[in-house]
Design a protein around this motif. Structure first.
Motif, PDB file in Angstrom:
ATOM      1  N   VAL A   1       8.066  14.687 -26.981  1.00 51.18           N
ATOM      2  CA  VAL A   1       7.754  16.478 -26.895  1.00 51.18           C
ATOM      3  C   VAL A   1       7.061  16.741 -28.132  1.00 51.18           C
ATOM      4  CG1 VAL A   1       8.824  18.386 -26.169  1.00 51.18           C
ATOM      5  CG2 VAL A   1       9.611  16.799 -24.560  1.00 51.18           C
ATOM      6  N   GLY A   2       7.473  16.431 -29.426  1.00 50.99           N
ATOM      7  CA  GLY A   2       8.013  17.118 -30.509  1.00 50.99           C
ATOM      8  C   GLY A   2       6.034  17.073 -31.006  1.00 50.99           C
TER       9      GLY A   2
ATOM     10  N   VAL B   1       1.102  -1.080   0.092  1.00 53.49           N
ATOM     11  CA  VAL B   1       0.038   0.350  -0.158  1.00 53.49           C
ATOM     12  C   VAL B   1       1.091   1.206   0.303  1.00 53.49           C
ATOM     13  CG1 VAL B   1      -1.357   1.289   1.432  1.00 53.49           C
ATOM     14  CG2 VAL B   1      -2.471  -1.128   0.797  1.00 53.49           C
ATOM     15  N   GLN B   2       2.053   1.674   1.034  1.00 49.12           N
ATOM     16  CA  GLN B   2       3.328   2.068   0.958  1.00 49.12           C
ATOM     17  C   GLN B   2       3.487   2.847  -0.323  1.00 49.12           C
ATOM     18  OE1 GLN B   2       5.709   1.717   3.948  1.00 49.12           O
ATOM     19  NE2 GLN B   2       4.033   2.138   5.640  1.00 49.12           N
ATOM     20  N   VAL B   3       3.913   1.487  -0.917  1.00 50.15           N
ATOM     21  CA  VAL B   3       4.449   1.748  -1.977  1.00 50.15           C
ATOM     22  C   VAL B   3       3.430   2.350  -3.448  1.00 50.15           C
ATOM     23  CG1 VAL B   3       5.872   0.781  -4.221  1.00 50.15           C
ATOM     24  CG2 VAL B   3       5.934  -0.129  -1.542  1.00 50.15           C
ATOM     25  N   ALA B   4       2.684   1.685  -3.266  1.00 55.85           N
ATOM     26  CA  ALA B   4       1.347   2.611  -4.738  1.00 55.85           C
ATOM     27  C   ALA B   4       1.024   3.630  -3.788  1.00 55.85           C
ATOM     28  CB  ALA B   4      -0.158   1.372  -4.184  1.00 55.85           C
ATOM     29  N   GLY B   5       0.913   4.465  -2.624  1.00 54.91           N
ATOM     30  CA  GLY B   5       0.092   5.684  -2.702  1.00 54.91           C
ATOM     31  C   GLY B   5       1.768   6.065  -2.690  1.00 54.91           C
ATOM     32  N   ARG B   6       2.996   5.323  -3.015  1.00 50.18           N
ATOM     33  CA  ARG B   6       4.123   6.833  -3.727  1.00 50.18           C
ATOM     34  C   ARG B   6       4.026   6.853  -5.057  1.00 50.18           C
ATOM     35  NH1 ARG B   6       8.977   3.982   0.273  1.00 50.18           N
ATOM     36  NH2 ARG B   6       8.277   5.251   2.552  1.00 50.18           N
ATOM     37  N   LEU B   7       3.795   5.765  -5.618  1.00 50.26           N
ATOM     38  CA  LEU B   7       3.462   5.803  -7.101  1.00 50.26           C
ATOM     39  C   LEU B   7       2.597   6.570  -7.298  1.00 50.26           C
ATOM     40  CD1 LEU B   7       4.340   2.333  -7.769  1.00 50.26           C
ATOM     41  CD2 LEU B   7       5.768   4.206  -8.278  1.00 50.26           C
ATOM     42  N   GLY B   8       1.343   6.331  -6.738  1.00 50.61           N
ATOM     43  CA  GLY B   8       0.828   7.330  -6.976  1.00 50.61           C
ATOM     44  C   GLY B   8       0.592   9.156  -7.099  1.00 50.61           C
ATOM     45  N   ALA B   9       1.822   9.096  -5.716  1.00 45.34           N
ATOM     46  CA  ALA B   9       1.563  10.014  -5.654  1.00 45.34           C
ATOM     47  C   ALA B   9       2.688  11.069  -6.606  1.00 45.34           C
ATOM     48  CB  ALA B   9       2.413  10.816  -4.457  1.00 45.34           C
ATOM     49  N   LEU B  10       3.743  10.491  -6.916  1.00 48.09           N
ATOM     50  CA  LEU B  10       4.384  10.920  -7.845  1.00 48.09           C
ATOM     51  C   LEU B  10       3.852  11.270  -9.836  1.00 48.09           C
ATOM     52  CD1 LEU B  10       7.348  10.938  -9.106  1.00 48.09           C
ATOM     53  CD2 LEU B  10       7.714   8.680  -9.845  1.00 48.09           C
ATOM     54  N   ARG B  11       3.213  10.336 -10.163  1.00 47.16           N
ATOM     55  CA  ARG B  11       2.089  10.233 -10.806  1.00 47.16           C
ATOM     56  C   ARG B  11       1.221  11.385 -10.409  1.00 47.16           C
ATOM     57  NH1 ARG B  11      -0.179   6.234 -11.176  1.00 47.16           N
ATOM     58  NH2 ARG B  11       0.688   4.691 -11.537  1.00 47.16           N
TER      59      ARG B  11
ATOM     60  N   ALA C   1       5.264  23.722 -19.996  1.00 48.96           N
ATOM     61  CA  ALA C   1       6.058  22.003 -19.443  1.00 48.96           C
ATOM     62  C   ALA C   1       6.927  21.962 -20.769  1.00 48.96           C
ATOM     63  CB  ALA C   1       4.964  21.328 -19.308  1.00 48.96           C
ATOM     64  N   SER C   2       6.462  22.275 -22.250  1.00 47.78           N
ATOM     65  CA  SER C   2       6.839  21.545 -23.261  1.00 47.78           C
ATOM     66  C   SER C   2       8.000  22.375 -24.098  1.00 47.78           C
ATOM     67  CB  SER C   2       5.647  21.592 -24.509  1.00 47.78           C
ATOM     68  OG  SER C   2       4.825  21.257 -24.021  1.00 47.78           O
ATOM     69  N   PHE C   3       8.044  23.810 -23.388  1.00 46.57           N
ATOM     70  CA  PHE C   3       9.423  24.362 -23.571  1.00 46.57           C
ATOM     71  C   PHE C   3      10.416  23.916 -22.737  1.00 46.57           C
ATOM     72  CE2 PHE C   3      11.208  28.443 -22.317  1.00 46.57           C
ATOM     73  CZ  PHE C   3      12.460  28.594 -23.522  1.00 46.57           C
ATOM     74  N   HIS C   4      10.189  23.850 -21.240  1.00 44.62           N
ATOM     75  CA  HIS C   4      11.033  23.299 -20.852  1.00 44.62           C
ATOM     76  C   HIS C   4      11.555  22.067 -20.814  1.00 44.62           C
ATOM     77  CE1 HIS C   4       9.436  26.535 -17.239  1.00 44.62           C
ATOM     78  NE2 HIS C   4      10.316  26.479 -17.914  1.00 44.62           N
ATOM     79  N   LEU C   5      10.692  21.175 -21.629  1.00 45.27           N
ATOM     80  CA  LEU C   5      11.673  19.616 -21.703  1.00 45.27           C
ATOM     81  C   LEU C   5      11.876  19.007 -22.781  1.00 45.27           C
ATOM     82  CD1 LEU C   5       7.694  17.945 -21.368  1.00 45.27           C
ATOM     83  CD2 LEU C   5       9.932  17.025 -19.997  1.00 45.27           C
ATOM     84  N   VAL C   6      12.062  20.428 -24.327  1.00 39.37           N
ATOM     85  CA  VAL C   6      12.488  21.094 -25.292  1.00 39.37           C
ATOM     86  C   VAL C   6      13.869  21.055 -24.539  1.00 39.37           C
ATOM     87  CG1 VAL C   6      13.200  22.045 -26.862  1.00 39.37           C
ATOM     88  CG2 VAL C   6      11.531  21.388 -26.981  1.00 39.37           C
ATOM     89  N   LEU C   7      13.616  22.524 -23.571  1.00 37.28           N
ATOM     90  CA  LEU C   7      15.802  22.603 -22.921  1.00 37.28           C
ATOM     91  C   LEU C   7      15.946  21.282 -22.665  1.00 37.28           C
ATOM     92  CD1 LEU C   7      15.120  26.230 -21.918  1.00 37.28           C
ATOM     93  CD2 LEU C   7      15.655  26.065 -23.588  1.00 37.28           C
ATOM     94  N   ALA C   8      15.713  20.919 -21.846  1.00 39.99           N
ATOM     95  CA  ALA C   8      16.416  19.788 -20.870  1.00 39.99           C
ATOM     96  C   ALA C   8      17.152  18.281 -22.216  1.00 39.99           C
ATOM     97  CB  ALA C   8      14.955  18.920 -20.110  1.00 39.99           C
TER      98      ALA C   8
ATOM     99  N   TRP D   1       3.029  18.990 -13.107  1.00 37.88           N
ATOM    100  CA  TRP D   1       4.171  19.732 -13.875  1.00 37.88           C
ATOM    101  C   TRP D   1       3.768  19.764 -14.995  1.00 37.88           C
ATOM    102  CZ3 TRP D   1       7.473  18.425 -16.987  1.00 37.88           C
ATOM    103  CH2 TRP D   1       8.843  19.396 -16.985  1.00 37.88           C
ATOM    104  N   LEU D   2       3.322  18.226 -15.983  1.00 37.22           N
ATOM    105  CA  LEU D   2       3.184  18.589 -17.093  1.00 37.22           C
ATOM    106  C   LEU D   2       1.988  19.660 -17.182  1.00 37.22           C
ATOM    107  CD1 LEU D   2       3.661  14.761 -17.994  1.00 37.22           C
ATOM    108  CD2 LEU D   2       4.942  16.945 -18.177  1.00 37.22           C
ATOM    109  N   GLY D   3       1.511  19.578 -16.754  1.00 34.57           N
ATOM    110  CA  GLY D   3      -0.040  20.667 -17.218  1.00 34.57           C
ATOM    111  C   GLY D   3       0.207  21.980 -17.085  1.00 34.57           C
ATOM    112  N   ARG D   4       1.800  22.119 -17.034  1.00 33.68           N
ATOM    113  CA  ARG D   4       1.725  23.931 -16.220  1.00 33.68           C
ATOM    114  C   ARG D   4       2.320  24.202 -17.820  1.00 33.68           C
ATOM    115  NH1 ARG D   4       7.669  23.979 -12.371  1.00 33.68           N
ATOM    116  NH2 ARG D   4       6.951  26.453 -13.625  1.00 33.68           N
ATOM    117  N   PRO D   5       1.962  25.789 -18.189  1.00 32.06           N
ATOM    118  CA  PRO D   5       1.861  25.824 -19.330  1.00 32.06           C
ATOM    119  C   PRO D   5       3.269  25.641 -19.997  1.00 32.06           C
ATOM    120  CG  PRO D   5       0.877  27.732 -18.156  1.00 32.06           C
ATOM    121  CD  PRO D   5       1.219  26.733 -17.142  1.00 32.06           C
TER     122      PRO D   5
END
Length: 468
Positions: free
Chosen positions: A322-323, A16-26, A38-45, A32-36
């Motif tokens: 990303v593209g 349950v703890q592992v599933a909770g951590r994975l859910g929190a990470l997801r 995010a695509s630009f920062h991924l291209v730079l990275a 973060w991907l929903g930020r305006p």
């Protein structure tokens, strides 16, 4: 029994703890991907990671080549690569900063320039290297025009297809003038002859037509023509024919025609999971020709192992994701087509390079983007990433955030202006009004007799003939 019961109690809790951590990470990743931006920062990275990895591997791969062939030091090839990266960084910034409408307006000029330099390289102005006349060489600097033509075809082809998108259901408008110009480029590149350039140019054309919505039967005809052209180029020179024969019979002539392919696979196998260590690969000691250029992926497997190869594959998979994300999140049809076409070009070129290194494809001499040593390829690829980053900043949510909240940290650092919102093209007014159907004006006003009768109903003098 007590210990077993305790384990039965603890294991579900851990699950349950592992599933909770994975859910929190997801959840955090989704937020973060929903930020305006995010695509630009991924291209730079991705761009920064590929560039850094390429510099490190070129430094490791080119030491022996510089010492044996250049004769002026251990870092001659690396210094050239670093210079090209610096020039490409300037073009990356230009691609980020230049307004996309300006880039679109300049695309016809870029296409004309591409045709001119492809013609010029076939004259005595061009230099013959490795049996192909595909380079301009001025002192220590070399320039390959096909790389510029691929970018010009992507930008100009998208412009033409978007302008004619209302009539693309007709073959005449779908194919003209994009296909004739592309065939002219193919002919000029085949005269060099350059097999790798022809293949990547074909990838750009197919991507343009695919994202323009061309019917599937058209791609069958293009595939047949492409295979015929590749076969013609393959048998046109002896060393290309040797490559095709060695691919079809990999177990024959291991010390001759198959030597390069066999050494590449041995380098990958010697690296194992973790690799021999950075700078410790044995394949660069004249065992694998062109290790710093066409076969640098084999050296990555030799020195960084399966983990290093997996990192390269993950980075180009990220480029693909990303593209396509940028293409789907934009509403400007030209930006959508350009982002998708440039993404397919980069990922397909990387897939072809990795494919022939691992033995899945015949050797074609196509470089690994941003990682292989090569001047024009690196510079143009960095410009392509700059245009992709510019497209990412034109997503509607990104435009709203940049115009309302400011340029952000990277925008201030790179002095990037806020992009303009998308303005749909205005509908063209007809040159002259359309003539009404014959008889429509009379039906609207009525005949003179009906008009006289209608008027006479309220005027007795008209009913009596107009006399008192």
């Amino acid at each position: 029994m007590a210990v077993t019961e305790i384990e039965k109690t603890i294991r579900p809790r851990r699950a349950v703890q592992v599933a909770g951590r994975l859910g929190a990470l997801r959840t955090a990743l989704t937020a973060w991907l929903g930020r305006p931006l995010a695509s630009f920062h991924l291209v730079l990275a991705v761009f920064a990671l590929l560039t850094a990895l390429g510099l490190v591997m070129v430094l490791s791969a080119s030491v022996v080549v510089s010492f044996n062939t250049q004769g002026s030091g251990l870092y001659t090839v690396f210094k050239k690569q670093l210079l090209y990266v610096l020039v490409g960084s300037v073009l990356f910034w230009v691609g980020l900063r230049m307004p996309l409408p300006t880039i679109r307006a300049l695309s016809p000029i870029g296409m004309m320039f591409g045709v001119i330099i492809l013609v010029a390289v076939l004259t005595p102005l061009g230099a013959k290297v490795n049996g192909t006349r595909s380079w301009f060489v001025v002192g220590p600097v070399s320039f390959q025009p096909i790389e510029v033509c691929k970018l010009a075809l992507a930008l100009w082809g998208a412009h033409v297809l978007v302008v004619k998108r209302a009539v693309l259901h007709r073959y005449r408008h779908l194919l003209v003038p994009v296909l004739p110009v592309a065939l002219l480029l193919f002919a000029l590149v085949m005269l060099q002859p350059d097999l790798g350039g022809t293949i990547t140019l074909g990838v750009v054309l197919i991507a343009l037509l695919w994202f323009a919505g061309a019917p599937l039967r058209l791609f069958g005809a293009l595939a047949l023509g492409g295979l015929a052209g590749v076969a013609l180029l393959a048998v046109g020179t002896q060393y290309r024919l040797d490559r095709v024969v060695s691919f079809l019979s990999p177990d024959d002539d291991l010390g001759g025609k198959n030597y390069q392919a066999v050494q590449a696979q041995l380098a990958l196998a010697d690296g194992g999971f973790f690799g021999r260590g950075l700078g410790q690969g044995s394949s660069k000691w004249n065992f694998l020709p062109n290790v710093h250029n066409d076969f640098i992926f084999a050296l990555i497997g030799d020195e960084l192992g399966l983990l290093g190869c997996g990192l390269v594959l993950a980075l180009f998979a990220m480029v693909a994701v990303v593209g396509m994300r940028i293409a789907t999140r934009n509403i400007d049809p030209w930006i959508r087509m350009v982002a998708a076409t440039l993404t397919v070009w980069l990922v397909a070129q990387a897939a072809i390079n990795i494919g022939y290194v691992v033995g899945l494809l015949p050797v074609t001499g196509i470089t690994l983007p941003l990682i292989s040593s090569g001047g024009t390829s690196v510079v143009v690829t960095m410009l392509v990433f700059g245009i992709l980053g510019n497209c990412a900043r034109h997503e509607p949510e990104a435009v709203s955030a940049l115009r309302s909240q400011g340029p952000g940290r990277f925008g201030k650092l790179l002095h990037l202006p806020a992009p303009d919102p998308y303005q749909p093209p205005k509908k063209r007014k007809p040159v002259r009004p359309t003539a009404p159907p014959r008889g429509a004006e009379q039906r609207r006003r009525g005949t003179p007799e009906r008009a006289r009768q209608k008027a006479s109903r309220g005027n007795p003098r008209i009913a009596k003939g107009g006399r008192r």
